[in-house]
Design a protein around this motif. Structure first.
Motif, PDB file in Angstrom:
ATOM      1  N   TRP A 126       0.854  -1.181   0.000  1.00 25.75           N
ATOM      2  CA  TRP A 126       0.000   0.000   0.000  1.00 25.75           C
ATOM      3  C   TRP A 126       0.891   1.232   0.000  1.00 25.75           C
ATOM      4  O   TRP A 126       1.772   1.372   0.845  1.00 25.75           O
ATOM      5  CB  TRP A 126      -0.884   0.028   1.249  1.00 25.75           C
ATOM      6  CG  TRP A 126      -2.087  -0.849   1.180  1.00 25.75           C
ATOM      7  CD1 TRP A 126      -2.228  -2.104   1.702  1.00 25.75           C
ATOM      8  CD2 TRP A 126      -3.338  -0.537   0.561  1.00 25.75           C
ATOM      9  NE1 TRP A 126      -3.486  -2.596   1.453  1.00 25.75           N
ATOM     10  CE2 TRP A 126      -4.197  -1.645   0.762  1.00 25.75           C
ATOM     11  CE3 TRP A 126      -3.824   0.580  -0.123  1.00 25.75           C
ATOM     12  CZ2 TRP A 126      -5.504  -1.675   0.284  1.00 25.75           C
ATOM     13  CZ3 TRP A 126      -5.129   0.547  -0.604  1.00 25.75           C
ATOM     14  CH2 TRP A 126      -5.949  -0.572  -0.399  1.00 25.75           C
ATOM     15  N   THR A 127       0.666   2.120  -0.959  1.00 28.97           N
ATOM     16  CA  THR A 127       1.456   3.341  -1.087  1.00 28.97           C
ATOM     17  C   THR A 127       0.546   4.563  -1.079  1.00 28.97           C
ATOM     18  O   THR A 127      -0.519   4.566  -1.710  1.00 28.97           O
ATOM     19  CB  THR A 127       2.274   3.328  -2.394  1.00 28.97           C
ATOM     20  OG1 THR A 127       3.099   2.165  -2.424  1.00 28.97           O
ATOM     21  CG2 THR A 127       3.157   4.570  -2.496  1.00 28.97           C
ATOM     22  N   TYR A 128       0.964   5.581  -0.334  1.00 25.02           N
ATOM     23  CA  TYR A 128       0.224   6.849  -0.282  1.00 25.02           C
ATOM     24  C   TYR A 128       0.922   7.868  -1.175  1.00 25.02           C
ATOM     25  O   TYR A 128       2.150   8.006  -1.144  1.00 25.02           O
ATOM     26  CB  TYR A 128       0.184   7.367   1.163  1.00 25.02           C
ATOM     27  CG  TYR A 128      -0.336   8.786   1.289  1.00 25.02           C
ATOM     28  CD1 TYR A 128      -1.698   9.058   1.218  1.00 25.02           C
ATOM     29  CD2 TYR A 128       0.541   9.858   1.487  1.00 25.02           C
ATOM     30  CE1 TYR A 128      -2.177  10.357   1.338  1.00 25.02           C
ATOM     31  CE2 TYR A 128       0.075  11.155   1.605  1.00 25.02           C
ATOM     32  CZ  TYR A 128      -1.285  11.408   1.530  1.00 25.02           C
ATOM     33  OH  TYR A 128      -1.749  12.689   1.641  1.00 25.02           O
ATOM     34  N   TYR A 130       0.452  12.018  -2.655  1.00 24.04           N
ATOM     35  CA  TYR A 130      -0.263  13.293  -2.750  1.00 24.04           C
ATOM     36  C   TYR A 130       0.726  14.371  -3.154  1.00 24.04           C
ATOM     37  O   TYR A 130       1.702  14.630  -2.444  1.00 24.04           O
ATOM     38  CB  TYR A 130      -0.937  13.662  -1.435  1.00 24.04           C
ATOM     39  CG  TYR A 130      -1.718  14.951  -1.533  1.00 24.04           C
ATOM     40  CD1 TYR A 130      -2.894  15.002  -2.279  1.00 24.04           C
ATOM     41  CD2 TYR A 130      -1.272  16.114  -0.911  1.00 24.04           C
ATOM     42  CE1 TYR A 130      -3.613  16.178  -2.395  1.00 24.04           C
ATOM     43  CE2 TYR A 130      -1.996  17.297  -1.018  1.00 24.04           C
ATOM     44  CZ  TYR A 130      -3.159  17.322  -1.763  1.00 24.04           C
ATOM     45  OH  TYR A 130      -3.874  18.492  -1.884  1.00 24.04           O
ATOM     46  N   LYS A 134       5.169  10.843  -1.234  1.00 25.35           N
ATOM     47  CA  LYS A 134       4.973   9.434  -1.571  1.00 25.35           C
ATOM     48  C   LYS A 134       5.637   8.582  -0.498  1.00 25.35           C
ATOM     49  O   LYS A 134       6.760   8.849  -0.084  1.00 25.35           O
ATOM     50  CB  LYS A 134       5.574   9.102  -2.939  1.00 25.35           C
ATOM     51  CG  LYS A 134       5.392   7.646  -3.347  1.00 25.35           C
ATOM     52  CD  LYS A 134       5.953   7.392  -4.744  1.00 25.35           C
ATOM     53  CE  LYS A 134       5.751   5.945  -5.149  1.00 25.35           C
ATOM     54  NZ  LYS A 134       6.277   5.671  -6.508  1.00 25.35           N
ATOM     55  N   ILE A 137       3.017   2.678   3.096  1.00 28.65           N
ATOM     56  CA  ILE A 137       2.420   2.774   4.424  1.00 28.65           C
ATOM     57  C   ILE A 137       2.015   1.414   5.004  1.00 28.65           C
ATOM     58  O   ILE A 137       1.725   1.322   6.205  1.00 28.65           O
ATOM     59  CB  ILE A 137       1.202   3.721   4.427  1.00 28.65           C
ATOM     60  CG1 ILE A 137       0.152   3.262   3.412  1.00 28.65           C
ATOM     61  CG2 ILE A 137       1.640   5.154   4.126  1.00 28.65           C
ATOM     62  CD1 ILE A 137      -1.123   4.089   3.431  1.00 28.65           C
ATOM     63  N   LEU A 162      -3.594   3.224  11.134  1.00 25.97           N
ATOM     64  CA  LEU A 162      -3.652   2.225  10.066  1.00 25.97           C
ATOM     65  C   LEU A 162      -3.901   0.828  10.616  1.00 25.97           C
ATOM     66  O   LEU A 162      -3.269   0.398  11.584  1.00 25.97           O
ATOM     67  CB  LEU A 162      -2.348   2.228   9.262  1.00 25.97           C
ATOM     68  CG  LEU A 162      -1.978   3.534   8.556  1.00 25.97           C
ATOM     69  CD1 LEU A 162      -0.653   3.380   7.833  1.00 25.97           C
ATOM     70  CD2 LEU A 162      -3.076   3.953   7.581  1.00 25.97           C
ATOM     71  N   ILE A 173      -8.235   3.207   7.582  1.00 23.04           N
ATOM     72  CA  ILE A 173      -7.668   4.427   8.159  1.00 23.04           C
ATOM     73  C   ILE A 173      -8.681   4.950   9.166  1.00 23.04           C
ATOM     74  O   ILE A 173      -9.823   5.254   8.820  1.00 23.04           O
ATOM     75  CB  ILE A 173      -7.413   5.492   7.079  1.00 23.04           C
ATOM     76  CG1 ILE A 173      -6.593   4.908   5.933  1.00 23.04           C
ATOM     77  CG2 ILE A 173      -6.691   6.704   7.681  1.00 23.04           C
ATOM     78  CD1 ILE A 173      -6.566   5.780   4.704  1.00 23.04           C
ATOM     79  N   HIS A 180      -4.905  13.496   5.252  1.00 25.99           N
ATOM     80  CA  HIS A 180      -4.868  12.153   4.688  1.00 25.99           C
ATOM     81  C   HIS A 180      -5.491  12.108   3.302  1.00 25.99           C
ATOM     82  O   HIS A 180      -5.566  11.034   2.687  1.00 25.99           O
ATOM     83  CB  HIS A 180      -5.585  11.173   5.619  1.00 25.99           C
ATOM     84  CG  HIS A 180      -4.990  11.128   6.990  1.00 25.99           C
ATOM     85  ND1 HIS A 180      -5.743  11.285   8.145  1.00 25.99           N
ATOM     86  CD2 HIS A 180      -3.711  10.985   7.413  1.00 25.99           C
ATOM     87  CE1 HIS A 180      -4.954  11.217   9.204  1.00 25.99           C
ATOM     88  NE2 HIS A 180      -3.717  11.040   8.781  1.00 25.99           N
ATOM     89  N   ASP A 183      -4.041   9.868  -2.847  1.00 26.36           N
ATOM     90  CA  ASP A 183      -4.261   8.627  -3.583  1.00 26.36           C
ATOM     91  C   ASP A 183      -3.553   7.480  -2.879  1.00 26.36           C
ATOM     92  O   ASP A 183      -2.389   7.599  -2.476  1.00 26.36           O
ATOM     93  CB  ASP A 183      -3.756   8.762  -5.015  1.00 26.36           C
ATOM     94  CG  ASP A 183      -4.551   9.803  -5.781  1.00 26.36           C
ATOM     95  OD1 ASP A 183      -5.768   9.626  -5.940  1.00 26.36           O
ATOM     96  OD2 ASP A 183      -3.954  10.809  -6.208  1.00 26.36           O
ATOM     97  N   TYR A 184      -4.254   6.380  -2.775  1.00 29.90           N
ATOM     98  CA  TYR A 184      -3.732   5.189  -2.122  1.00 29.90           C
ATOM     99  C   TYR A 184      -3.666   4.069  -3.158  1.00 29.90           C
ATOM    100  O   TYR A 184      -4.684   3.675  -3.722  1.00 29.90           O
ATOM    101  CB  TYR A 184      -4.625   4.787  -0.949  1.00 29.90           C
ATOM    102  CG  TYR A 184      -4.645   5.816   0.163  1.00 29.90           C
ATOM    103  CD1 TYR A 184      -3.907   5.636   1.325  1.00 29.90           C
ATOM    104  CD2 TYR A 184      -5.410   6.979   0.050  1.00 29.90           C
ATOM    105  CE1 TYR A 184      -3.915   6.592   2.345  1.00 29.90           C
ATOM    106  CE2 TYR A 184      -5.426   7.937   1.054  1.00 29.90           C
ATOM    107  CZ  TYR A 184      -4.688   7.728   2.199  1.00 29.90           C
ATOM    108  OH  TYR A 184      -4.692   8.675   3.202  1.00 29.90           O
ATOM    109  N   GLU A 185      -2.459   3.581  -3.411  1.00 32.53           N
ATOM    110  CA  GLU A 185      -2.261   2.548  -4.421  1.00 32.53           C
ATOM    111  C   GLU A 185      -2.070   1.190  -3.759  1.00 32.53           C
ATOM    112  O   GLU A 185      -1.252   1.041  -2.840  1.00 32.53           O
ATOM    113  CB  GLU A 185      -1.046   2.850  -5.286  1.00 32.53           C
ATOM    114  CG  GLU A 185      -1.215   4.044  -6.205  1.00 32.53           C
ATOM    115  CD  GLU A 185      -0.025   4.213  -7.138  1.00 32.53           C
ATOM    116  OE1 GLU A 185       0.955   3.435  -7.007  1.00 32.53           O
ATOM    117  OE2 GLU A 185      -0.066   5.115  -7.988  1.00 32.53           O
TER     118      GLU A 185
END
Length: 242
Positions: A126-128, A130, A134, A137, A162, A173, A180, A183-185
């Motif tokens: 999981w990557t955040y 914005y 980057k 997480i 988390l 979350i 927060h 984008d969450y990948e």
């Protein structure tokens, strides 16, 4: 990379304007390099193979007999991945990712669903993202049975917020804040590699508003913070209430 919402259709263009008498056009899906459609003019064959991979593409593939372009209908998470079209003169790659927009009230919790029923993959990340920020997480390393959340990244922005489900890899979350937004990948690495992107926006509570004004404020606040980021470009359109 193309972003596709669940249930939508997407067309992958072959870049051909017409098909010649000796053309061979083949469409492949990355899982096991599986052939899912082809046009073989010499053999007079125009075929879609939608029963492969346990019927994953059943009744979802449409092949344009004039251009060789391929359309996938009713797109789902299991259709995300790399697609390749091969002709005599070129090879083109397409990466399709599932895309979902979520609007959350400040202070609430939100769960980003992986749509997985079990962890049968080598690794999940999981990557955040914005703007220029980057960070990874959370992640699962299946071969070593390691489940980790990295809530101290970005100056502790996600500290104690988390929760990663070790059975489905869905990410929750809690007590979400405006910082927060982003984008969450979800990257799934293994036999069924795929990418899912969640665009999360956080809005404040609405106070002392009539019903029409409240709706307008919710729509506007839901749009705040949504921006163009590293690997994706998308448009959000809103209409003004009369």
């Amino acid at each position: 990379m193309k972003l596709v919402s669940v249930g939508d259709s997407v067309t992958l263009n072959s870049n051909l304007t017409e098909i010649h008498d000796d053309d061979l056009i083949q469409w492949w899906f990355s899982v096991g390099s599986t052939l899912i459609a082809e046009i073989n003019v010499t053999a007079d064959r125009f075929s879609v193979y939608d029963d492969v991979l346990d019927g994953r593409f059943r009744d979802r593939l449409k092949l344009d007999k004039q251009t060789g372009s391929l359309t996938i209908t009713n797109f789902t998470t299991e259709h995300a991945g790399v697609y390749t079209v091969e002709t005599k003169n070129m090879t083109i790659f397409f990466f399709l990712a599932v895309y979902d927009e979520i609007s959350v009230k400040k202070g609430d919790s939100v769960t980003l669903n992986s749509d997985l029923t079990g962890i049968d993959y080598n690794r999940i990340l999981w990557t955040y993202l914005y703007m220029s920020e980057k960070a990874i997480i959370a992640g699962i390393n299946k071969p070593y049975n390691i489940v980790t959340v990295f809530d101290n990244v970005l100056d502790g922005r996600f500290r104690d917020r988390l929760k990663l489900d070790n059975q489905t890899a869905s990410l929750t979350i809690t007590n979400i804040r405006t910082e927060h937004t982003g984008d969450y990948e979800l990257l799934i690495i293994g036999a069924k590699q795929s990418l899912k992107v969640f665009s999360v926006s956080v809005y404040d509570s609405v106070h002392c508003c009539g019903s029409t004004e409240a709706v307008i404020r919710l729509v506007l606040s839901a749009l705040v913070g949504v921006a163009t980021v590293i690997l994706l470009v998308y448009d959000i359109r809103s209409r003004r209430a009369e």
